[in-house]
Design an enzyme around this catalytic site. Structure first.
Site, short mmCIF file in Angstrom:
data_model
loop_
_atom_site.label_atom_id
_atom_site.label_comp_id
_atom_site.label_asym_id
_atom_site.label_seq_id
_atom_site.Cartn_x
_atom_site.Cartn_y
_atom_site.Cartn_z
N ASN A 105 115.49 140.03 -15.94
CA ASN A 105 116.18 140.83 -14.92
C ASN A 105 115.25 141.91 -14.39
O ASN A 105 114.45 142.50 -15.13
CB ASN A 105 117.51 141.40 -15.42
CG ASN A 105 117.43 142.15 -16.73
OD1 ASN A 105 116.59 141.86 -17.57
ND2 ASN A 105 118.29 143.13 -16.89
N ILE A 106 115.34 142.13 -13.09
CA ILE A 106 114.50 143.11 -12.40
C ILE A 106 115.44 144.05 -11.64
O ILE A 106 116.12 143.62 -10.71
CB ILE A 106 113.53 142.41 -11.43
CG1 ILE A 106 112.63 141.42 -12.20
CG2 ILE A 106 112.68 143.45 -10.69
CD1 ILE A 106 111.71 140.58 -11.34
N GLU A 107 115.50 145.30 -12.09
CA GLU A 107 116.44 146.25 -11.50
C GLU A 107 115.77 147.10 -10.44
O GLU A 107 114.54 147.28 -10.45
CB GLU A 107 117.05 147.11 -12.61
CG GLU A 107 117.84 146.24 -13.59
CD GLU A 107 118.61 147.01 -14.64
OE1 GLU A 107 118.37 148.23 -14.80
OE2 GLU A 107 119.46 146.39 -15.30
N CYS A 128 119.17 139.21 -11.37
CA CYS A 128 119.35 138.73 -12.75
C CYS A 128 118.21 137.79 -13.16
O CYS A 128 117.57 137.16 -12.30
CB CYS A 128 120.65 137.96 -12.89
SG CYS A 128 122.12 138.96 -12.69
N GLU A 155 118.40 134.88 -14.47
CA GLU A 155 118.64 133.48 -14.10
C GLU A 155 118.17 133.20 -12.67
O GLU A 155 117.58 132.17 -12.38
CB GLU A 155 120.13 133.15 -14.21
CG GLU A 155 120.68 133.24 -15.62
CD GLU A 155 121.25 134.62 -15.96
OE1 GLU A 155 120.68 135.65 -15.52
OE2 GLU A 155 122.26 134.67 -16.68
N CYS A 160 126.20 135.66 -14.66
CA CYS A 160 127.20 136.36 -13.84
C CYS A 160 127.67 135.44 -12.71
O CYS A 160 127.10 134.36 -12.47
CB CYS A 160 126.61 137.65 -13.27
SG CYS A 160 125.51 137.39 -11.87
N CYS A 162 125.01 134.41 -10.09
CA CYS A 162 124.06 133.42 -10.62
C CYS A 162 124.73 132.05 -10.77
O CYS A 162 124.09 131.02 -10.50
CB CYS A 162 123.50 133.87 -11.96
SG CYS A 162 122.35 135.26 -11.79
N1 THU Z 1 122.01 140.40 -16.02
C1 THU Z 1 121.22 139.29 -16.07
O1 THU Z 1 120.02 139.35 -15.81
N2 THU Z 1 121.80 138.12 -16.40
C2 THU Z 1 123.10 137.98 -16.81
O2 THU Z 1 123.51 136.88 -17.15
C3 THU Z 1 123.97 139.16 -16.84
C4 THU Z 1 123.43 140.40 -16.24
C5 THU Z 1 121.35 141.69 -15.74
C6 THU Z 1 121.62 142.31 -14.40
C7 THU Z 1 121.37 143.77 -14.71
O3 THU Z 1 119.97 144.03 -14.63
C8 THU Z 1 121.79 143.95 -16.15
O4 THU Z 1 121.78 142.64 -16.70
C9 THU Z 1 123.16 144.57 -16.34
O5 THU Z 1 124.10 143.96 -15.53
#
Ligand code: THU
Length: 130
Positions: free
Chosen positions: A40-42, A51, A53, A84, A87
């Site tokens: 995940n890259i915020e 996310c 995925e 989520c 995704c």
């Molecule tokens: N996130 C994912 O990368 N994959 C998931 O299946 C659930 C959520 C990430 C998005 C965000 O960076 C952090 O988790 C919290 O939501």
């Protein structure tokens, strides 16, 4: 299968989870056995976060891959972390028969089919009717 699990756990190390501190790694396997990983890259503009995925599948699609069989998703949680809603939709658009391997913080495994996570899905077959 073990390789795919390890790849997701390793990808999780690269997570840029500055705001949520929730780290996720994913590893997507193609029909030919290639593995594409993602974390995940915020963003400081939270809604722009991507996310693990989607990072994995976008990497694979952008390299010309079109045929996917399974994805592993690793998170540091007690419960299994499933993809989520956003995704699930993107994965469905490109890999309807995808198997999803969820790995928790202990390395335990839960397997589920994408079609069971996104029943009665919207996709291009409906777009064509509009
Ligand atoms: N996130 C994912 O990368 N994959 C998931 O299946 C659930 C959520 C990430 C998005 C965000 O960076 C952090 O988790 C919290 O939501």
């Amino acid at each position: 299968m073990d390789k795919l699990i390890t790849a997701a756990q390793q990808a999780k190390v690269q997570a840029l989870a500055t705001y949520s501190n929730f780290r996720v790694g994913a590893a997507l396997e193609t029909a030919t056995g290639k593995i594409y990983t993602g974390c995940n890259i915020e963003s400081s503009s939270y809604g722009l976060t991507c996310c693990a995925e989607r990072v994995a599948i976008f990497k694979a699609l952008s390299e010309g891959e079109r045929d996917f069989i399974r994805i592993s998703v690793a998170a540091d949680t007690e419960e299994f972390c499933t993809p989520c809603g956003a995704c699930r939709q993107v994965l469905w658009d490109y890999a309807k028969n995808l198997e999803i391997l969820c790995i928790n913080k202990h390395g335990a495994l839960h397997t589920i089919q994408l079609r069971d996570l996104l029943p009665e899905a919207f996709d291009d077959h409906l777009l064509k009717q509009g």
